[in-house]
Design a protein around this motif. Sequence first.
Motif, PDB file in Angstrom:
ATOM      1  N   LEU A 157      33.696  44.687  34.420  1.00 20.48           N
ATOM      2  CA  LEU A 157      34.297  45.239  33.212  1.00 20.48           C
ATOM      3  C   LEU A 157      35.513  46.041  33.659  1.00 20.48           C
ATOM      4  CD1 LEU A 157      31.015  46.548  31.536  1.00 20.48           C
ATOM      5  CD2 LEU A 157      32.072  44.293  31.283  1.00 20.48           C
ATOM      6  N   SER A 158      36.691  45.666  33.181  1.00 23.10           N
ATOM      7  CA  SER A 158      37.918  46.185  33.780  1.00 23.10           C
ATOM      8  C   SER A 158      38.832  46.849  32.763  1.00 23.10           C
ATOM      9  CB  SER A 158      38.664  45.033  34.470  1.00 23.10           C
ATOM     10  OG  SER A 158      39.948  45.434  34.882  1.00 23.10           O
ATOM     11  N   SER A 159      39.334  48.032  33.110  1.00 16.39           N
ATOM     12  CA  SER A 159      40.357  48.706  32.303  1.00 16.39           C
ATOM     13  C   SER A 159      41.137  49.665  33.194  1.00 16.39           C
ATOM     14  CB  SER A 159      39.719  49.467  31.131  1.00 16.39           C
ATOM     15  OG  SER A 159      40.718  49.920  30.245  1.00 16.39           O
ATOM     16  N   ALA A 160      41.836  49.093  34.167  1.00 16.26           N
ATOM     17  CA  ALA A 160      42.531  49.928  35.154  1.00 16.26           C
ATOM     18  C   ALA A 160      44.037  49.706  35.171  1.00 16.26           C
ATOM     19  CB  ALA A 160      41.956  49.639  36.543  1.00 16.26           C
ATOM     20  N   GLY A 161      44.575  49.034  34.142  1.00 14.70           N
ATOM     21  CA  GLY A 161      45.998  48.731  34.120  1.00 14.70           C
ATOM     22  C   GLY A 161      46.270  47.303  34.543  1.00 14.70           C
ATOM     23  N   GLY A 162      47.310  46.709  33.956  1.00 18.89           N
ATOM     24  CA  GLY A 162      47.597  45.302  34.170  1.00 18.89           C
ATOM     25  C   GLY A 162      47.840  44.922  35.611  1.00 18.89           C
ATOM     26  N   ALA A 163      48.591  45.754  36.346  1.00 24.72           N
ATOM     27  CA  ALA A 163      48.908  45.435  37.742  1.00 24.72           C
ATOM     28  C   ALA A 163      47.645  45.401  38.594  1.00 24.72           C
ATOM     29  CB  ALA A 163      49.902  46.446  38.302  1.00 24.72           C
ATOM     30  N   VAL A 164      46.733  46.335  38.347  1.00 27.24           N
ATOM     31  CA  VAL A 164      45.480  46.385  39.095  1.00 27.24           C
ATOM     32  C   VAL A 164      44.621  45.160  38.766  1.00 27.24           C
ATOM     33  CG1 VAL A 164      43.350  47.698  39.474  1.00 27.24           C
ATOM     34  CG2 VAL A 164      45.524  48.896  39.225  1.00 27.24           C
ATOM     35  N   SER A 165      44.569  44.798  37.482  1.00 23.30           N
ATOM     36  CA  SER A 165      43.784  43.621  37.088  1.00 23.30           C
ATOM     37  C   SER A 165      44.325  42.358  37.741  1.00 23.30           C
ATOM     38  CB  SER A 165      43.805  43.465  35.560  1.00 23.30           C
ATOM     39  OG  SER A 165      43.034  44.478  34.956  1.00 23.30           O
ATOM     40  N   LYS A 166      45.642  42.205  37.755  1.00 27.82           N
ATOM     41  CA  LYS A 166      46.244  41.013  38.369  1.00 27.82           C
ATOM     42  C   LYS A 166      45.954  40.952  39.868  1.00 27.82           C
ATOM     43  CE  LYS A 166      49.989  40.101  35.127  1.00 27.82           C
ATOM     44  NZ  LYS A 166      51.441  40.120  34.887  1.00 27.82           N
ATOM     45  N   LYS A 167      45.880  42.107  40.490  1.00 22.83           N
ATOM     46  CA  LYS A 167      45.627  42.158  41.929  1.00 22.83           C
ATOM     47  C   LYS A 167      44.172  41.858  42.270  1.00 22.83           C
ATOM     48  CE  LYS A 167      45.929  45.306  45.931  1.00 22.83           C
ATOM     49  NZ  LYS A 167      46.338  46.657  46.375  1.00 22.83           N
ATOM     50  N   PHE A 168      43.245  42.458  41.523  1.00 25.56           N
ATOM     51  CA  PHE A 168      41.850  42.422  41.957  1.00 25.56           C
ATOM     52  C   PHE A 168      40.958  41.416  41.224  1.00 25.56           C
ATOM     53  CE2 PHE A 168      42.958  46.740  43.556  1.00 25.56           C
ATOM     54  CZ  PHE A 168      42.607  46.524  44.887  1.00 25.56           C
ATOM     55  N   LEU A 169      41.234  41.093  39.964  1.00 23.96           N
ATOM     56  CA  LEU A 169      40.301  40.216  39.242  1.00 23.96           C
ATOM     57  C   LEU A 169      40.238  38.806  39.827  1.00 23.96           C
ATOM     58  CD1 LEU A 169      40.416  41.345  35.525  1.00 23.96           C
ATOM     59  CD2 LEU A 169      39.135  42.253  37.468  1.00 23.96           C
ATOM     60  N   PRO A 170      41.372  38.217  40.242  1.00 23.73           N
ATOM     61  CA  PRO A 170      41.237  36.919  40.919  1.00 23.73           C
ATOM     62  C   PRO A 170      40.369  36.993  42.178  1.00 23.73           C
ATOM     63  CG  PRO A 170      43.504  37.261  40.210  1.00 23.73           C
ATOM     64  CD  PRO A 170      42.787  38.555  40.004  1.00 23.73           C
ATOM     65  N   GLU A 171      40.435  38.138  42.864  1.00 25.37           N
ATOM     66  CA  GLU A 171      39.571  38.323  44.042  1.00 25.37           C
ATOM     67  C   GLU A 171      38.102  38.367  43.628  1.00 25.37           C
ATOM     68  OE1 GLU A 171      40.307  38.363  47.189  1.00 25.37           O
ATOM     69  OE2 GLU A 171      42.492  38.330  47.027  1.00 25.37           O
ATOM     70  N   ALA A 172      37.821  39.033  42.513  1.00 22.81           N
ATOM     71  CA  ALA A 172      36.445  39.105  42.020  1.00 22.81           C
ATOM     72  C   ALA A 172      35.935  37.723  41.633  1.00 22.81           C
ATOM     73  CB  ALA A 172      36.365  40.066  40.831  1.00 22.81           C
ATOM     74  N   VAL A 173      36.792  36.938  40.984  1.00 26.16           N
ATOM     75  CA  VAL A 173      36.406  35.581  40.574  1.00 26.16           C
ATOM     76  C   VAL A 173      36.112  34.715  41.801  1.00 26.16           C
ATOM     77  CG1 VAL A 173      37.183  33.487  39.400  1.00 26.16           C
ATOM     78  CG2 VAL A 173      37.664  35.725  38.395  1.00 26.16           C
ATOM     79  N   LYS A 174      36.940  34.849  42.831  1.00 23.92           N
ATOM     80  CA  LYS A 174      36.723  34.097  44.086  1.00 23.92           C
ATOM     81  C   LYS A 174      35.332  34.370  44.657  1.00 23.92           C
ATOM     82  CE  LYS A 174      41.391  34.064  45.928  1.00 23.92           C
ATOM     83  NZ  LYS A 174      42.254  34.664  46.978  1.00 23.92           N
ATOM     84  N   ARG A 175      34.866  35.592  44.444  1.00 22.63           N
ATOM     85  CA  ARG A 175      33.567  36.005  44.994  1.00 22.63           C
ATOM     86  C   ARG A 175      32.420  35.734  44.021  1.00 22.63           C
ATOM     87  NH1 ARG A 175      37.509  38.590  47.624  1.00 22.63           N
ATOM     88  NH2 ARG A 175      37.085  39.440  49.705  1.00 22.63           N
ATOM     89  N   GLY A 176      32.716  35.032  42.923  1.00 22.06           N
ATOM     90  CA  GLY A 176      31.661  34.586  42.026  1.00 22.06           C
ATOM     91  C   GLY A 176      31.433  35.427  40.786  1.00 22.06           C
ATOM     92  N   ALA A 177      32.256  36.449  40.552  1.00 22.87           N
ATOM     93  CA  ALA A 177      32.064  37.319  39.385  1.00 22.87           C
ATOM     94  C   ALA A 177      32.769  36.748  38.150  1.00 22.87           C
ATOM     95  CB  ALA A 177      32.608  38.713  39.678  1.00 22.87           C
ATOM     96  N   VAL A 178      32.259  37.113  36.990  1.00 21.21           N
ATOM     97  CA  VAL A 178      32.943  36.882  35.712  1.00 21.21           C
ATOM     98  C   VAL A 178      33.500  38.228  35.262  1.00 21.21           C
ATOM     99  CG1 VAL A 178      32.693  36.161  33.315  1.00 21.21           C
ATOM    100  CG2 VAL A 178      31.441  34.961  35.113  1.00 21.21           C
ATOM    101  N   CYS A 179      34.755  38.231  34.827  1.00 20.53           N
ATOM    102  CA  CYS A 179      35.460  39.478  34.523  1.00 20.53           C
ATOM    103  C   CYS A 179      35.857  39.533  33.052  1.00 20.53           C
ATOM    104  CB  CYS A 179      36.730  39.596  35.371  1.00 20.53           C
ATOM    105  SG  CYS A 179      36.482  39.360  37.137  1.00 20.53           S
ATOM    106  N   VAL A 180      35.615  40.680  32.421  1.00 20.13           N
ATOM    107  CA  VAL A 180      36.131  40.948  31.080  1.00 20.13           C
ATOM    108  C   VAL A 180      37.169  42.051  31.224  1.00 20.13           C
ATOM    109  CG1 VAL A 180      35.597  41.481  28.687  1.00 20.13           C
ATOM    110  CG2 VAL A 180      33.860  40.383  30.122  1.00 20.13           C
ATOM    111  N   ASP A 181      38.426  41.715  30.909  1.00 15.48           N
ATOM    112  CA  ASP A 181      39.552  42.590  31.216  1.00 15.48           C
ATOM    113  C   ASP A 181      40.152  43.193  29.951  1.00 15.48           C
ATOM    114  OD1 ASP A 181      41.534  43.791  32.882  1.00 15.48           O
ATOM    115  OD2 ASP A 181      42.940  42.233  32.238  1.00 15.48           O
ATOM    116  N   ASN A 182      40.290  44.511  29.958  1.00 15.61           N
ATOM    117  CA  ASN A 182      40.823  45.224  28.798  1.00 15.61           C
ATOM    118  C   ASN A 182      42.324  45.509  28.913  1.00 15.61           C
ATOM    119  OD1 ASN A 182      40.424  46.618  26.249  1.00 15.61           O
ATOM    120  ND2 ASN A 182      40.854  48.488  27.382  1.00 15.61           N
TER     121      ASN A 182
END
Length: 352
Positions: free
Chosen positions: A71-96
Amino acid sequence: MTKEYNIAILGATGAVGRRMIEQLEHSTIPVKSVKLLASFRSAGKKLKLKNEELTVEETTPESFDGIDLVLSSAGGAVSKKFLPEAVKRGAVCVDNTSAFRMDPDVPLVVPEVNPEALKNHHGIIANPNCSTIQMMMALEPIRRKFGLKQIIVSTYQAASGAGQAAIDELKKEAQDYLNGEDIRGNAKILPTKGDKRHYPLAFNLLPQIDVLEDSGYSHEEWKMIHETKKIMLGDMNSKDIKVTATCVRVPVIISHGESVYFEVEDEKATAQDIKDAVASFPGNILQDDIKNQLYPQPLNAEGTRETYVGRIRPDYENPGCFNMWVVADNLLKGAAWNTVENAEYLVKMDLI
């Protein structure tokens, strides 16, 4: 045996992140563990989840090892940096954030409105803009029953939409003004921190939210137009519903208000028909009793998950056209709760 989920909250120390923690406490998601993530500046802080004290960790790609849901709400730049990494590791992300909203491969979801879009996720689901979410809640039951041809919205958006710093600045300006001080020239946050000029919000109105674009629209207005089309029609550039917006920041702490003018396809629809449709939609509360001066107000919406709708009335000059007033807590239904609710639907639909 019920499956339990390892969850990470990215941006846990922010205004929305803290509310995500609270909403998760009261959600239906079976939780195995929760990891709180933020920047290195916030690492080491302690936050409570139910009765357990958790330590905030600095975010790294490895933070998402073993995580099922982010569950993400840390700013667009942070989401772009880290959420693809989370997906690579098998997570599903809901981004605010706004990072993925207009990506055609990322579902943009208000769960009551377009839950089927969740089935098309590739690891990331985007939360719409707070002002778009509450408008979708009010308009979707109307669209389903009577069709929609046009939407004209004017927003009255709270300071909290610009973060804690904007709230603090508004409170200081209000006190300074009441102390007889000239508050012009001291603003540093609004209308948007990255722009050239800043203006006070206390005892004032600012017809700019986000940056002003060459088109003459602010980026917030652009978002409302194109997010509406993507959510309702699956195409951010669809011409099937006409949408225009004027977005205004007002000196309210929490909860956005919206004056929504709309045209339906079925000209036989009455104001009572519209009220009945809105009232029967999950997550909506109709507050529309003019004899008793009952209508939605930001103060009353604060701290609740629901969307409040009232002042529904016809435009007597134009058949099939109506006005209404919509209010919701922009930090809950407009952000934290919609994020957690999307996660609940992912669990219910077995999409994690």
